[in-house]
Scaffold this motif. Structure first.
Motif, PDB file in Angstrom:
ATOM      1  N   ALA A 141      -6.216   6.515   0.027  1.00 24.72           N
ATOM      2  CA  ALA A 141      -4.884   6.914   0.505  1.00 24.72           C
ATOM      3  C   ALA A 141      -4.982   7.607   1.855  1.00 24.72           C
ATOM      4  CB  ALA A 141      -4.228   7.831  -0.522  1.00 24.72           C
ATOM      5  N   THR A 142      -6.008   8.430   2.028  1.00 19.20           N
ATOM      6  CA  THR A 142      -6.201   9.132   3.301  1.00 19.20           C
ATOM      7  C   THR A 142      -6.503   8.160   4.426  1.00 19.20           C
ATOM      8  OG1 THR A 142      -7.017  11.122   2.181  1.00 19.20           O
ATOM      9  CG2 THR A 142      -7.621  10.843   4.493  1.00 19.20           C
ATOM     10  N   ASN A 143      -7.377   7.200   4.152  1.00 19.04           N
ATOM     11  CA  ASN A 143      -7.761   6.228   5.178  1.00 19.04           C
ATOM     12  C   ASN A 143      -6.625   5.264   5.508  1.00 19.04           C
ATOM     13  OD1 ASN A 143     -10.345   7.331   5.315  1.00 19.04           O
ATOM     14  ND2 ASN A 143     -11.138   5.975   3.714  1.00 19.04           N
ATOM     15  N   LYS A 144      -5.836   4.907   4.489  1.00 18.24           N
ATOM     16  CA  LYS A 144      -4.741   3.959   4.698  1.00 18.24           C
ATOM     17  C   LYS A 144      -3.543   4.606   5.402  1.00 18.24           C
ATOM     18  CE  LYS A 144      -6.293   0.243   2.389  1.00 18.24           C
ATOM     19  NZ  LYS A 144      -6.383  -1.130   2.948  1.00 18.24           N
ATOM     20  N   ASN A 145      -3.420   5.915   5.251  1.00 15.71           N
ATOM     21  CA  ASN A 145      -2.281   6.623   5.855  1.00 15.71           C
ATOM     22  C   ASN A 145      -2.790   7.874   6.575  1.00 15.71           C
ATOM     23  OD1 ASN A 145       0.237   7.503   6.570  1.00 15.71           O
ATOM     24  ND2 ASN A 145       1.025   7.706   4.488  1.00 15.71           N
ATOM     25  N   PRO A 146      -3.480   7.700   7.690  1.00 15.87           N
ATOM     26  CA  PRO A 146      -4.118   8.832   8.374  1.00 15.87           C
ATOM     27  C   PRO A 146      -3.145   9.833   8.984  1.00 15.87           C
ATOM     28  CG  PRO A 146      -4.250   6.847   9.722  1.00 15.87           C
ATOM     29  CD  PRO A 146      -3.703   6.423   8.385  1.00 15.87           C
ATOM     30  N   GLU A 200       0.865  -1.189   0.000  1.00 20.79           N
ATOM     31  CA  GLU A 200       0.000   0.000   0.000  1.00 20.79           C
ATOM     32  C   GLU A 200       0.899   1.236   0.000  1.00 20.79           C
ATOM     33  OE1 GLU A 200      -2.746   2.639  -0.300  1.00 20.79           O
ATOM     34  OE2 GLU A 200      -3.207   0.483  -0.415  1.00 20.79           O
ATOM     35  N   ASP A 201       0.891   1.950  -1.108  1.00 25.01           N
ATOM     36  CA  ASP A 201       1.793   3.088  -1.286  1.00 25.01           C
ATOM     37  C   ASP A 201       0.984   4.356  -1.541  1.00 25.01           C
ATOM     38  OD1 ASP A 201       4.465   4.302  -1.761  1.00 25.01           O
ATOM     39  OD2 ASP A 201       3.635   4.593  -3.768  1.00 25.01           O
ATOM     40  N   THR A 202       1.093   5.306  -0.637  1.00 26.55           N
ATOM     41  CA  THR A 202       0.316   6.541  -0.717  1.00 26.55           C
ATOM     42  C   THR A 202       0.599   7.313  -1.992  1.00 26.55           C
ATOM     43  OG1 THR A 202       0.250   6.734   1.690  1.00 26.55           O
ATOM     44  CG2 THR A 202      -0.152   8.742   0.426  1.00 26.55           C
ATOM     45  N   PHE A 203       1.881   7.402  -2.358  1.00 26.08           N
ATOM     46  CA  PHE A 203       2.247   8.227  -3.502  1.00 26.08           C
ATOM     47  C   PHE A 203       1.798   7.600  -4.830  1.00 26.08           C
ATOM     48  CE2 PHE A 203       5.137   9.322  -0.075  1.00 26.08           C
ATOM     49  CZ  PHE A 203       4.910  10.684   0.006  1.00 26.08           C
ATOM     50  N   SER A 204       1.774   6.271  -4.875  1.00 25.12           N
ATOM     51  CA  SER A 204       1.243   5.622  -6.074  1.00 25.12           C
ATOM     52  C   SER A 204      -0.242   5.939  -6.223  1.00 25.12           C
ATOM     53  CB  SER A 204       1.448   4.106  -5.991  1.00 25.12           C
ATOM     54  OG  SER A 204       2.816   3.772  -6.088  1.00 25.12           O
ATOM     55  N   SER A 210      -0.610  11.149   7.357  1.00 22.88           N
ATOM     56  CA  SER A 210       0.024  11.915   6.285  1.00 22.88           C
ATOM     57  C   SER A 210      -0.887  13.037   5.817  1.00 22.88           C
ATOM     58  CB  SER A 210       0.360  11.002   5.105  1.00 22.88           C
ATOM     59  OG  SER A 210       0.849  11.765   4.007  1.00 22.88           O
ATOM     60  N   ALA A 211      -0.303  14.212   5.644  1.00 26.27           N
ATOM     61  CA  ALA A 211      -1.057  15.360   5.130  1.00 26.27           C
ATOM     62  C   ALA A 211      -1.172  15.330   3.613  1.00 26.27           C
ATOM     63  CB  ALA A 211      -0.382  16.656   5.565  1.00 26.27           C
ATOM     64  N   HIS A 212      -0.339  14.531   2.949  1.00 28.38           N
ATOM     65  CA  HIS A 212      -0.279  14.543   1.481  1.00 28.38           C
ATOM     66  C   HIS A 212      -1.616  14.262   0.810  1.00 28.38           C
ATOM     67  CE1 HIS A 212       4.054  15.073   1.083  1.00 28.38           C
ATOM     68  NE2 HIS A 212       4.216  14.178   2.028  1.00 28.38           N
ATOM     69  N   PRO A 213      -2.235  13.110   1.050  1.00 30.89           N
ATOM     70  CA  PRO A 213      -3.463  12.814   0.298  1.00 30.89           C
ATOM     71  C   PRO A 213      -4.591  13.787   0.590  1.00 30.89           C
ATOM     72  CG  PRO A 213      -3.085  11.158   2.007  1.00 30.89           C
ATOM     73  CD  PRO A 213      -1.846  11.989   1.932  1.00 30.89           C
ATOM     74  N   LEU A 214      -4.708  14.234   1.840  1.00 30.58           N
ATOM     75  CA  LEU A 214      -5.747  15.215   2.169  1.00 30.58           C
ATOM     76  C   LEU A 214      -5.521  16.526   1.430  1.00 30.58           C
ATOM     77  CD1 LEU A 214      -6.269  14.759   6.015  1.00 30.58           C
ATOM     78  CD2 LEU A 214      -8.073  14.773   4.283  1.00 30.58           C
ATOM     79  N   SER A 215      -4.262  16.931   1.331  1.00 33.46           N
ATOM     80  CA  SER A 215      -3.945  18.175   0.653  1.00 33.46           C
ATOM     81  C   SER A 215      -4.254  18.086  -0.835  1.00 33.46           C
ATOM     82  CB  SER A 215      -2.463  18.517   0.861  1.00 33.46           C
ATOM     83  OG  SER A 215      -2.183  19.833   0.430  1.00 33.46           O
ATOM     84  N   ILE A 216      -3.917  16.958  -1.438  1.00 29.05           N
ATOM     85  CA  ILE A 216      -4.229  16.765  -2.866  1.00 29.05           C
ATOM     86  C   ILE A 216      -5.733  16.693  -3.071  1.00 29.05           C
ATOM     87  CG2 ILE A 216      -3.851  15.329  -4.907  1.00 29.05           C
ATOM     88  CD1 ILE A 216      -1.351  16.677  -3.821  1.00 29.05           C
ATOM     89  N   LYS A 260      -7.718  20.225   7.672  1.00 29.88           N
ATOM     90  CA  LYS A 260      -7.515  18.908   8.281  1.00 29.88           C
ATOM     91  C   LYS A 260      -6.089  18.432   8.038  1.00 29.88           C
ATOM     92  CE  LYS A 260      -9.625  14.348   8.788  1.00 29.88           C
ATOM     93  NZ  LYS A 260     -10.726  13.443   8.353  1.00 29.88           N
ATOM     94  N   ALA A 261      -5.571  18.690   6.825  1.00 32.17           N
ATOM     95  CA  ALA A 261      -4.186  18.319   6.517  1.00 32.17           C
ATOM     96  C   ALA A 261      -3.223  19.034   7.449  1.00 32.17           C
ATOM     97  CB  ALA A 261      -3.863  18.638   5.060  1.00 32.17           C
ATOM     98  N   LEU A 262      -3.474  20.311   7.698  1.00 29.79           N
ATOM     99  CA  LEU A 262      -2.598  21.079   8.585  1.00 29.79           C
ATOM    100  C   LEU A 262      -2.747  20.663  10.041  1.00 29.79           C
ATOM    101  CD1 LEU A 262      -2.853  24.668   7.043  1.00 29.79           C
ATOM    102  CD2 LEU A 262      -0.927  23.078   6.921  1.00 29.79           C
ATOM    103  N   SER A 263      -3.898  20.112  10.397  1.00 29.25           N
ATOM    104  CA  SER A 263      -4.051  19.599  11.764  1.00 29.25           C
ATOM    105  C   SER A 263      -3.196  18.358  11.978  1.00 29.25           C
ATOM    106  CB  SER A 263      -5.524  19.278  12.054  1.00 29.25           C
ATOM    107  OG  SER A 263      -5.953  18.109  11.358  1.00 29.25           O
TER     108      SER A 263
END
Length: 297
Positions: A119-124, A91-95, A126-132, A152-155
């Motif tokens: 991606a958000t659920n698998k890597n809670p 499971e890779d967030t960036f992929s 990380s701000a990356h997927p929420l920001s995208i 939420k990403a900044l939190s």
């Protein structure tokens, strides 16, 4: 708008993503592939990554970077297949983020949002997927939802520079100028050499009429990207508005060094020389009047 693995580190694209340190295996073909990619020798990079995969078909790092090259080249079908292959292994967030980008560009926004939600659920953490996800919501015109995702990403990570940038840009779009400037400044404090952040803030100061503050940020862009003609022209125009004519001439001449037949720049230079000539003539007249002697009748 893709994230690649570079020199053993998962690096974010300059504007669209943030970054996360992920150790990569040290392999000769992999490293050569990275070198070729950085030199924009994409065909050679593809061959090196393929050689790395021939030695180890499950090398997800080489698989990922090969997918990025394909995506950059517009070969999205090949890239999409590789991202799916990676996700079968791990499971890779960036992929998932890059896969979402492919679906979004194809007009399949539902699938793009689905991949980002996974991606958000698998890597809670990380701000990356929420920001995208906020970025895509913003593109859809769903500004309130986008703001919620950014907050939420900044939190999760209050030092996530791309999210500060996106939230700042969103505030400007919604007329919340003070808040927008504050978040843009935070993004620059976190990534001081990101020209996109600097240029956006400079443009906002220009819009508001604070030309000297705008100059400050555009000058920094010119140092980072010295071959951008439009930045030198912008600086020349800003200095001209502030009647800082020598500085304006300097920037216009820098622009002409990049494109010596630009008619706008030539006209701007001539305008300034005319202004300076008129000023000098007026000064001479003034001095001439001061040196005359009064005569008695």
């Amino acid at each position: 708008m893709t994230i690649k693995i570079n020199n053993g580190v998962m690096i974010a694209a300059l504007f669209f993503f943030g970054c996360a340190n992920v150790p990569a295996p040290i392999e000769n073909h992999f490293n050569k592939g990275v070198e070729h990619y950085d030199s924009q020798e994409y065909a050679k990079a593809v061959e090196e990554y393929k050689l790395a995969l021939r030695g180890n078909p499950d090398n997800s790092f080489a698989m990922y970077n090969l997918a990025v090259v394909y995506q950059d080249q517009g070969k999205t079908d090949q890239a999409e297949k590789l991202y799916h292959d990676i996700l079968k292994i791990t499971e890779d967030t960036f992929s998932r983020i890059n896969l979402a980008g492919i679906h979004y560009d194809k007009g399949n926004s539902d699938e793009a949002f689905k991949q980002l939600e996974i991606a958000t659920n698998k890597n809670p953490d990380s701000a990356h997927p929420l920001s995208i996800l906020g970025e895509f919501k913003e593109r859809e015109g769903k500004l309130a939802e986008a703001e919620q995702k950014y907050l939420k990403a900044l939190s999760i990570d209050n030092r996530h520079a791309p999210t500060h940038y996106r939230l700042g840009r969103l505030h400007l779009k919604r007329g919340k100028f003070a808040q927008g400037i504050e978040h843009l400044k935070q993004s620059i404090d976190l990534e001081m050499e990101n020209p996109v952040y600097l240029e956006t803030l400079g443009a906002e100061y220009e819009r508001s009429g604070d030309y000297l503050e705008a100059v400050n940020y555009f000058e920094r862009v010119s140092v980072l990207q010295p071959n951008r003609l439009e930045i030198y022209v912008k600086l020349g125009d800003l200095y001209k508005k502030e009647k800082m004519f020598q500085e304006a001439l300097s920037r216009y001449w820098s622009a002409l060094a990049l494109k010596d037949d630009d008619p706008y720049v030539h006209r701007s230079v001539l305008d300034i020389y005319k202004i300076l000539s008129d000023q000098e003539s007026q000064e001479l007249k003034t001095l001439g009047g001061q040196s005359s002697f009064a005569r008695n009748p």
